[in-house]
Design a protein around this motif. Structure first.
Motif, mmCIF file in Angstrom:
data_model
loop_
_atom_site.group_PDB
_atom_site.id
_atom_site.type_symbol
_atom_site.label_atom_id
_atom_site.label_comp_id
_atom_site.label_asym_id
_atom_site.label_seq_id
_atom_site.Cartn_x
_atom_site.Cartn_y
_atom_site.Cartn_z
ATOM 1 N N GLY A 270 0.401 -1.586 0.407
ATOM 2 C CA GLY A 270 -0.223 -0.054 -0.056
ATOM 3 C C GLY A 270 1.063 1.403 0.434
ATOM 4 N N GLN A 271 0.127 2.116 -0.301
ATOM 5 C CA GLN A 271 1.418 3.421 -0.693
ATOM 6 C C GLN A 271 0.269 4.699 0.043
ATOM 7 N N LEU A 272 0.345 5.733 0.760
ATOM 8 C CA LEU A 272 -0.291 7.041 1.199
ATOM 9 C C LEU A 272 0.876 7.925 1.704
ATOM 10 N N ASN A 273 0.236 8.920 2.132
ATOM 11 C CA ASN A 273 1.132 9.917 2.238
ATOM 12 C C ASN A 273 0.418 10.500 3.912
ATOM 13 N N VAL A 274 0.777 10.528 4.647
ATOM 14 C CA VAL A 274 0.062 11.074 6.424
ATOM 15 C C VAL A 274 -0.031 12.118 6.542
ATOM 16 N N ALA A 275 0.734 13.116 5.482
ATOM 17 C CA ALA A 275 0.069 14.586 5.515
ATOM 18 C C ALA A 275 -1.259 14.341 4.552
ATOM 19 N N TYR A 276 -0.979 14.395 4.079
ATOM 20 C CA TYR A 276 -2.113 14.217 3.251
ATOM 21 C C TYR A 276 -3.805 13.996 3.634
ATOM 22 N N ASN A 277 -3.468 13.073 4.827
ATOM 23 C CA ASN A 277 -4.096 12.167 5.097
ATOM 24 C C ASN A 277 -5.126 13.368 6.422
ATOM 25 N N CYS A 278 -3.952 13.386 6.650
ATOM 26 C CA CYS A 278 -4.203 14.255 7.930
ATOM 27 C C CYS A 278 -4.820 15.964 7.818
ATOM 28 N N LEU A 279 -4.511 16.804 6.321
ATOM 29 C CA LEU A 279 -4.846 17.909 6.272
ATOM 30 C C LEU A 279 -5.582 18.318 4.448
ATOM 31 N N ASP A 280 -4.768 17.049 3.417
ATOM 32 C CA ASP A 280 -5.513 17.243 2.559
ATOM 33 C C ASP A 280 -6.638 17.173 2.105
ATOM 34 N N ARG A 281 -7.147 15.937 2.352
ATOM 35 C CA ARG A 281 -7.922 15.793 2.579
ATOM 36 C C ARG A 281 -9.734 16.085 2.959
ATOM 37 N N HIS A 282 -9.173 16.850 4.550
ATOM 38 C CA HIS A 282 -9.724 17.664 5.007
ATOM 39 C C HIS A 282 -10.636 19.107 4.620
ATOM 40 N N VAL A 283 -9.206 19.471 4.302
ATOM 41 C CA VAL A 283 -9.553 20.360 2.552
ATOM 42 C C VAL A 283 -10.547 20.291 1.288
ATOM 43 N N GLU A 284 -9.395 19.873 0.846
ATOM 44 C CA GLU A 284 -10.034 18.718 -0.465
ATOM 45 C C GLU A 284 -11.485 18.243 -0.010
ATOM 46 N N ALA A 285 -12.338 18.274 1.245
ATOM 47 C CA ALA A 285 -13.795 17.951 1.518
ATOM 48 C C ALA A 285 -14.468 18.892 1.689
ATOM 49 N N GLY A 286 -13.988 20.142 1.537
ATOM 50 C CA GLY A 286 -14.395 21.745 2.134
ATOM 51 C C GLY A 286 -14.297 21.732 3.201
ATOM 52 N N ARG A 287 -13.106 21.325 4.418
ATOM 53 C CA ARG A 287 -13.428 21.744 5.595
ATOM 54 C C ARG A 287 -12.178 22.822 6.083
ATOM 55 N N GLY A 288 -11.874 23.116 5.377
ATOM 56 C CA GLY A 288 -10.593 24.571 5.206
ATOM 57 C C GLY A 288 -10.228 25.290 6.050
ATOM 58 N N ASP A 289 -11.881 25.593 6.403
ATOM 59 C CA ASP A 289 -12.284 26.746 7.446
ATOM 60 C C ASP A 289 -12.585 25.708 9.408
ATOM 61 N N LYS A 290 -12.589 24.660 8.803
ATOM 62 C CA LYS A 290 -12.449 24.282 10.864
ATOM 63 C C LYS A 290 -11.184 24.533 11.168
ATOM 64 N N ILE A 291 -11.194 24.398 12.406
ATOM 65 C CA ILE A 291 -10.266 25.251 13.518
ATOM 66 C C ILE A 291 -9.640 23.342 13.520
ATOM 67 N N ALA A 292 -8.485 23.886 13.359
ATOM 68 C CA ALA A 292 -7.971 22.634 13.991
ATOM 69 C C ALA A 292 -6.720 22.437 15.460
ATOM 70 N N TYR A 293 -6.733 23.440 15.630
ATOM 71 C CA TYR A 293 -5.748 23.658 16.482
ATOM 72 C C TYR A 293 -6.597 25.088 17.134
ATOM 73 N N HIS A 294 -6.587 25.127 18.630
ATOM 74 C CA HIS A 294 -6.831 26.548 19.554
ATOM 75 C C HIS A 294 -5.598 26.291 20.678
ATOM 76 N N TRP A 295 -4.826 27.459 19.784
ATOM 77 C CA TRP A 295 -2.933 26.989 20.578
ATOM 78 C C TRP A 295 -2.995 28.335 21.590
ATOM 79 N N GLU A 296 -3.021 27.962 23.083
ATOM 80 C CA GLU A 296 -2.501 28.666 24.034
ATOM 81 C C GLU A 296 -1.592 28.873 24.389
ATOM 82 N N GLY A 297 -0.152 30.174 23.983
ATOM 83 C CA GLY A 297 0.820 30.484 24.601
ATOM 84 C C GLY A 297 0.822 30.339 26.253
ATOM 85 N N GLU A 298 1.386 29.662 27.284
ATOM 86 C CA GLU A 298 1.786 30.271 28.609
ATOM 87 C C GLU A 298 1.067 31.619 29.045
#
Ligand code: WT7
Length: 651
Positions: A74-102
């Motif tokens: 099998g062949q795959l790309n981890v980053a494609y699975n974590c990012l591109d496929r969500h963006v391509e499915a129209g979920r690009g505006d969804k928040i991945a991280y609410h990041w809070e600095g100390e």
């Protein structure tokens, strides 16, 4: 193990899943049967949750054990699975991280943002000459550029190795040298306990002795002054920011090395645990979906681990992003600027799922119930625990004071080596018992065996083993196949031995007892340190405890306990007696500690594990061994100086 005690620890409290959660759970009870009837078919269905550029020809190749290959061909790309496929499915505006600095600065990062940054970083790394298969060491604080760096490596097939930002220059140097890394990604520093804490000087010191390193890529986080070596050092903002955000992810083989993560063994040389691509991503994504019942559209998931540990790799980066989750990521410590910081974050982001460690839970209990009570924690619907056995009383405190008596708790057993959760309740299915990780997940064949490798009956104790290969398993120890075989596959023929002791209760549920090295032999009885610690923590005045076996002329080993009292409790000889009696009453007279020392702190590794070796030195009045992996080496001085009461009694 613990035959005498096995029947003494009665846990009668049981907590069924809340009805509404069970009705809508991602995974239902029938999955167990389906998975055991066709284990490989089960994992194949979970692999189908990912995007494969090329489908596999064979689910598992186990023709050369213990060297497994999953989803062969099998062949795959981890980053494609974590990012591109969500963006391509129209979920690009969804928040991945609410990041809070100390310090309280924040960043909101959508899937489209993350995708863009990862593409830029991938292009920048390629421009620096990094090619597939090369190793990149990452030594960073908990800032968004850390997952970006990891995903950029994954995207171009470089193998990353994250080294926890608290490790010394020596430790970093050893890890860089072991894998011949060519690039180090770091930051000027990060914020910890209210102050900037430098990282770059440590990298400079380490890299001075690492001739393979061509470049050091530095994120500006704290703005503190840094030494600079022209030609070698590059600012992230000069290198990554201007790079193109266009990048096409290339597929990699299912067994392509994704990352190396070092875990300290019993010996000095750390083991480089190697994880690969397809099987790893399959199991982290599925377990995140199943164990946390993750609903990507409504849940806000927070795993409080540092990404420098496997928990952060699997449940801050790869699992949640593969599932399109929205997460909270926090840079700092739980007590800065105040002890309610975690609960403030839960309230602020309306966090629904919280995943943390028993050591943190016990610390919160010690700080007092009134702190979480000041915050609105009503958004929480599910709690998780990982890293060590959770004592029943800590479990109950977590349930009551954080979970408002309504949230199921998943006690998840796994290791750096297993890559993903292996033993855990399923929150919509399992009737939980406080302190038990309950059952192996569907698709996992865990068992408990005796010295001869024979499965023990219900009510028995022994060694935890895994019978069959699993998708996220380590593939080897980097550069040392023989050590991989010797460490994990040699104790019992054909079985994986994680090094943990465990007990199976009358119902067949599993109780993990910690490392077998932590089992004491008292007058011929095996007693696990975890059981005695749990008994001590079940006393209302005890916040935390650590138990060791000290050499004893009459009993072989004697039980010595170190105890931290809860906030207001006062310690004296009478209390020490009371605690000894309490253990005797809970577990049986054989488990009564010879000695209990009331202490202000316990020595812990940076991942929160108690360093029993050092306590054994104290218990046996030896001079202290190496304390370099201690989170805070002054703890040992505190313990020596601050011993409030040390009762040594024979009766
Ligand atoms: C060891 C692995 C898994 C990520 C964090 C630690 C202990 C872990 C549990 C649990 C009892 C646990 C085991 C294991 N452990 N989770 N739920 N109950 N013990 O990863 O540093 O590789 O440590 O942590 O002893 O072998 P790690």
């Amino acid at each position: 193990m613990s035959e005498t005690l096995a029947n003494l620890l009665h846990e009668t409290r049981q907590f069924p899943p809340p009805g509404a959660l069970a009705d809508q759970a991602n995974v239902t009870a029938n999955v167990y049967g389906a998975a055991s009837a066709d284990r490989l078919g089960f994992w194949e269905r979970q692999a189908n949750r990912l995007h494969w550029h090329k489908r596999w020809d064979e689910v598992l190749d186990w023709s050369n054990p213990p060297f497994a290959k999953w989803f062969v061909g099998g062949q795959l790309n981890v980053a494609y699975n974590c990012l591109d496929r969500h963006v391509e499915a129209g979920r690009g505006d969804k928040i991945a991280y609410h990041w809070e600095g100390e310090p309280g600065d924040t960043r909101t990062i959508t899937y489209a943002d993350l995708h863009r940054e990862v593409c830029r970083a991938a292009n920048a790394l390629t421009d620096l000459g990094i090619t597939a298969g090369e190793r990149v060491a990452i030594y960073m604080p908990m800032i968004p550029e850390l997952p970006v760096a990891m995903l950029a490596c994954a995207r171009i097939g470089a193998t990353h190795s994250v080294v926890f930002g608290g490790f010394s220059a020596d430790a970093l140097k050893g890890r860089i040298q072991d894998q011949d890394a060519t690039l180090v990604i770091t930051a000027d520093g990060g914020f910890r306990r209210g102050a900037p804490s430098a990282l770059k000087p440590t990298v400079d010191e380490a890299v001075a002795q690492c001739p393979t390193v061509r470049n050091v890529l530095v994120v500006r986080r704290t703005g503190q002054d840094v030494a600079w070596q022209d030609g070698r050092d590059l600012w992230w903002h000069d290198t990554v920011d201007p790079a193109s955000a266009e990048h096409t992810a290339q597929p990699f083989d299912s067994e392509h090395p994704l990352y190396i993560l070092y875990t300290s063994g019993t010996t000095a040389k750390p083991k480089g645990i190697l994880h690969t691509t397809g099987g790893y991503l399959t199991q982290v994504a599925w377990t995140h979906h199943a164990v946390f019942d993750l609903k990507p559209d409504t849940d806000i998931f927070w795993c409080t681990a540092d990404i420098g540990w496997v928990t952060g790799h699997s449940y801050i980066v790869y699992g949640p992003l593969a599932n399109g989750a929205t997460q909270v990521m926090y840079e700092g410590t739980p007590d800065t600027p105040h002890r309610g910081r975690f609960w403030e974050l839960v309230e602020k982001y309306r966090i629904t799922i919280l995943y943390t460690a028993p050591t943190a839970i016990r610390t919160f209990a010690k700080w007092g119930d009134d702190i979480p009570a000041q915050f609105d924690l009503s958004s929480l619907r599910l709690l998780g625990s990982v890293g060590e056995p959770i004592n029943p009383e800590a479990w109950m405190w977590y349930r009551e004071h954080i979970g408002g008596d309504r949230c199921p708790i998943v006690d998840t057993w796994w290791q750096t080596e297993t890559g993903a959760i292996m033993i855990s309740p399923l929150p919509g299915v399992t009737i939980c018992k406080p302190g038990s990780a309950m059952r192996p997940l569907p698709g996992i064949t865990a068992d408990i065996v005796d010295d001869t490798g024979t499965s023990v009956p219900n009510g028995g104790g022994g060694y935890l083993v895994i019978r069959d290969p699993w998708p996220a398993m380590l593939r080897t120890i980097w550069g040392d196949d023989q050590r991989y075989v010797d460490t994990y596959w040699s104790r019992f023929d054909g079985l994986y031995f994680p090094g943990d002791g465990a007990k199976r209760d009358a119902d067949g549920d599993l109780w993990l007892l910690g490392r077998v090295d932590d089992v004491m032999l008292v007058s011929g009885h095996n007693i696990s340190t975890t059981e005695v610690e749990s008994a001590l923590v079940s006393h209302p005045k005890v916040a935390e405890s650590a138990v060791v076996g000290a050499t004893d002329p009459t009993t072989g080993q004697a039980i010595v306990a170190f105890v931290i009292l809860r906030g207001a409790a006062e310690g004296d000889e009478a209390l020490v007696q009371e605690l000894r009696d309490h253990v005797a009453k809970t577990l049986g007279p054989i488990a009564k500690p010879r000695q209990i020392m009331l202490v202000p702190e316990l020595p812990k590794t940076r991942s929160g594990k108690i360093m029993r070796r050092l306590l054994r030195d104290v218990a046996e009045n030896r001079s202290m061994g190496d304390v370099t992996t201690l989170q805070d080496s002054s703890v040992m001085d505190l313990i020596s100086a601050g011993l409030k009461v040390g009762a040594s009694t024979e009766d």
